[in-house]
Design a protein around this motif. Structure first.
Motif, PDB file in Angstrom:
ATOM      1  N   ASN A   1       0.855  -1.191   0.000  1.00  0.00           N
ATOM      2  CA  ASN A   1       0.000   0.000   0.000  1.00  0.00           C
ATOM      3  C   ASN A   1       0.888   1.237   0.000  1.00  0.00           C
ATOM      4  N   GLY A   2       0.374   2.323  -0.555  1.00  0.00           N
ATOM      5  CA  GLY A   2       1.155   3.546  -0.552  1.00  0.00           C
ATOM      6  C   GLY A   2       0.514   4.660  -1.346  1.00  0.00           C
ATOM      7  N   ILE A   3       1.354   5.613  -1.703  1.00  0.00           N
ATOM      8  CA  ILE A   3       0.928   6.776  -2.474  1.00  0.00           C
ATOM      9  C   ILE A   3       1.847   6.891  -3.678  1.00  0.00           C
ATOM     10  N   SER A   4       1.266   7.026  -4.854  1.00  0.00           N
ATOM     11  CA  SER A   4       2.033   7.247  -6.071  1.00  0.00           C
ATOM     12  C   SER A   4       1.884   8.720  -6.437  1.00  0.00           C
ATOM     13  N   VAL A   5       3.006   9.426  -6.570  1.00  0.00           N
ATOM     14  CA  VAL A   5       2.982  10.869  -6.845  1.00  0.00           C
ATOM     15  C   VAL A   5       3.620  11.139  -8.197  1.00  0.00           C
ATOM     16  N   ARG A   6       2.895  11.861  -9.039  1.00  0.00           N
ATOM     17  CA  ARG A   6       3.372  12.301 -10.347  1.00  0.00           C
ATOM     18  C   ARG A   6       2.946  13.755 -10.532  1.00  0.00           C
ATOM     19  N   LYS A   7       3.914  14.657 -10.656  1.00  0.00           N
ATOM     20  CA  LYS A   7       3.659  16.094 -10.820  1.00  0.00           C
ATOM     21  C   LYS A   7       2.690  16.589  -9.752  1.00  0.00           C
ATOM     22  N   ASN A   8       1.536  17.088 -10.178  1.00  0.00           N
ATOM     23  CA  ASN A   8       0.560  17.637  -9.227  1.00  0.00           C
ATOM     24  C   ASN A   8      -0.600  16.665  -8.970  1.00  0.00           C
TER      25      ASN A   8
END
Length: 129
Positions: free
Chosen positions: A46-53
């Motif tokens: 589980n987690g967070i995927s961050v791309r730009k905004n």
């Protein structure tokens, strides 16, 4: 008698106008999270995927496209008679017709600790290197 009633009414209105004006608002901090995968400390699937905004919370390594949303980091502030006071810092996620606030307990370059919107769950995420 009418003058006394009128004076009481005017005095009451003047007292009511002197009360402190309290405004609660938010301010965008112009901070962005580092791009990449932020793994949950308790369960690395589980987690967070961050791309730009944009970001998405994924579960069991799955992230449906409809769960990807825009985000911003904001301060919740209170203004009383032009005096500002920071209340909290939030990760604000914005999706079609839905805005969710997650309270930020700690934020560093590769660490974020969130109180998720249910206010019962605290999760720690670390940026995968």
């Amino acid at each position: 008698m009418k003058k006394i009633i009128l004076m009481i009414l005017v005095f009451t209105l003047l007292i009511g106008c002197k009360s402190d004006e309290i405004i609660k608002t938010e301010r965008d901090k112009k901070i962005i999270l580092n791009r990449g995968e932020w793994k949950n400390d308790n369960d690395t699937l589980n987690g967070i995927s961050v791309r730009k905004n944009q970001l998405g919370f994924y579960k069991k390594m799955t992230l449906p496209a409809e769960d990807i949303c825009y985000y911003t980091i904001i301060d919740s502030i209170e203004i009383i008679n032009n005096n500002e006071r920071k209340l909290n810092e939030y990760l604000k996620t914005i999706n079609v017709g839905d805005t969710i606030y997650h309270k930020i307990l700690e934020l560093q370059d590769s660490l974020i600790i969130l109180e998720l919107n249910d206010k019962k769950t605290i999760e720690t995420f670390r940026l995968k290197k």
